[in-house]
Design a protein around this motif. Structure first.
Motif, PDB file in Angstrom:
ATOM      1  N   ALA A  11       0.847  -1.195   0.000  1.00 48.59           N
ATOM      2  CA  ALA A  11       0.000   0.000   0.000  1.00 48.59           C
ATOM      3  C   ALA A  11       0.878   1.239   0.000  1.00 48.59           C
ATOM      4  N   THR A  12       0.325   2.332  -0.516  1.00 50.61           N
ATOM      5  CA  THR A  12       0.991   3.628  -0.472  1.00 50.61           C
ATOM      6  C   THR A  12       0.061   4.611   0.235  1.00 50.61           C
ATOM      7  N   ASP A  15      -3.357   5.260  -1.059  1.00 45.77           N
ATOM      8  CA  ASP A  15      -4.404   4.248  -0.877  1.00 45.77           C
ATOM      9  C   ASP A  15      -5.204   4.447   0.404  1.00 45.77           C
ATOM     10  N   LEU A  19      -8.610   2.383   1.466  1.00 42.74           N
ATOM     11  CA  LEU A  19      -8.353   1.344   2.467  1.00 42.74           C
ATOM     12  C   LEU A  19      -9.214   1.602   3.697  1.00 42.74           C
ATOM     13  N   GLN A  53      -5.134   5.352   8.559  1.00 37.24           N
ATOM     14  CA  GLN A  53      -4.605   4.410   7.571  1.00 37.24           C
ATOM     15  C   GLN A  53      -3.318   4.945   6.952  1.00 37.24           C
ATOM     16  N   ARG A  54      -3.280   6.224   6.622  1.00 36.15           N
ATOM     17  CA  ARG A  54      -2.075   6.835   6.048  1.00 36.15           C
ATOM     18  C   ARG A  54      -0.904   6.703   7.022  1.00 36.15           C
ATOM     19  N   ILE A  57       0.261   3.072   7.096  1.00 36.34           N
ATOM     20  CA  ILE A  57       0.952   2.703   5.854  1.00 36.34           C
ATOM     21  C   ILE A  57       2.377   3.258   5.837  1.00 36.34           C
ATOM     22  N   LEU A  66      -2.026  -4.706   0.048  1.00 32.60           N
ATOM     23  CA  LEU A  66      -3.377  -4.717  -0.502  1.00 32.60           C
ATOM     24  C   LEU A  66      -3.502  -5.850  -1.503  1.00 32.60           C
ATOM     25  N   GLU A  68      -5.816  -6.617  -4.631  1.00 34.91           N
ATOM     26  CA  GLU A  68      -6.736  -5.886  -5.498  1.00 34.91           C
ATOM     27  C   GLU A  68      -7.279  -6.778  -6.605  1.00 34.91           C
ATOM     28  N   ILE A  75     -10.300  -3.123  -3.680  1.00 36.37           N
ATOM     29  CA  ILE A  75      -9.596  -3.876  -2.637  1.00 36.37           C
ATOM     30  C   ILE A  75     -10.410  -5.116  -2.284  1.00 36.37           C
ATOM     31  N   TYR A  78      -6.609  -7.069   2.814  1.00 39.07           N
ATOM     32  CA  TYR A  78      -5.339  -6.434   3.161  1.00 39.07           C
ATOM     33  C   TYR A  78      -4.758  -7.056   4.421  1.00 39.07           C
ATOM     34  N   HIS A  80      -1.724  -6.125   7.565  1.00 39.14           N
ATOM     35  CA  HIS A  80      -0.902  -5.090   8.198  1.00 39.14           C
ATOM     36  C   HIS A  80      -0.052  -5.747   9.278  1.00 39.14           C
TER      37      HIS A  80
END
Length: 177
Positions: A11-12, A15, A19, A53-54, A57, A66, A68, A75, A78, A80
């Motif tokens: 993920a970036t 996203d 997300l 989320q940012r 990530i 992610l 996809e 999505i 995912y 983490h």
């Protein structure tokens, strides 16, 4: 759709908003039936915002993957993994936490969860982790069975706060050796 038809990628920060929407929807779909509506709303309001989320990530040492759907880019799931303090019941070298492993409920039992888990654990091991741990709700027997099949064992428990409801999560761990 088969799990193999999905593409797994890191993920970036870009996203984060989608997300956030996915994680909130899946958590609500999976857990709302067994929980108080007010507690669920309170938890969701603070757990999955785009800003959170940012931050997850982009956090140093964080692995967010992610899955996809080809073509649409929607999505499907995912994972983490994060570094941080492990509970005292977790033993083993260099522990990391599998903080979340979410798959769209419409895609359960198609192998996507295993693909995400395998990829996340391989990346964690490559980054120096030797042990992975997670918390799973004591009433989530489906997830417990999955993690048991994936060589996790129960080593303890801790409290998970859903709104004002103090719930019990089982702590499970496995070696990455």
């Amino acid at each position: 759709m088969e799990a193999g038809a999905t593409v797994i990628r890191p993920a970036t920060a870009a996203d984060a908003a989608r997300l956030s929407e996915f994680a909130e929807r899946v958590f609500d779909e999976v857990f709302s039936a067994g929980n108080d509506e007010g507690d669920m709303a309170s938890y969701l309001a603070g757990a999955f915002s785009p800003d959170i989320q940012r931050a997850e990530i982009t956090a140093p040492g964080s692995i967010v993957l992610l899955a996809e759907r080809p073509g649409s880019g929607d999505i499907a799931g995912y994972a983490h993994v994060t570094r941080g303090d492990a509970p005292a019941c977790v033993s083993g070298p260099s522990p990391v936490e599998l903080k979340r492993l979410y798959v769209d409920p419409a895609l359960h039992s198609r192998g996507l969860g295993k693909r995400l888990l395998d990829d996340a654990l391989a990346r964690a091991k490559a980054a120096g982790a030797g042990t992975v741990w997670l918390g799973v709700w004591e009433h989530n027997t489906r997830a417990q069975a999955f993690y048991t099949r994936e060589q996790f064992s129960r080593v303890g428990e801790h409290t998970f706060l859903l709104g004002s409801d103090r719930q019990t999560d089982w702590i499970m761990q496995r070696s990455l050796a």
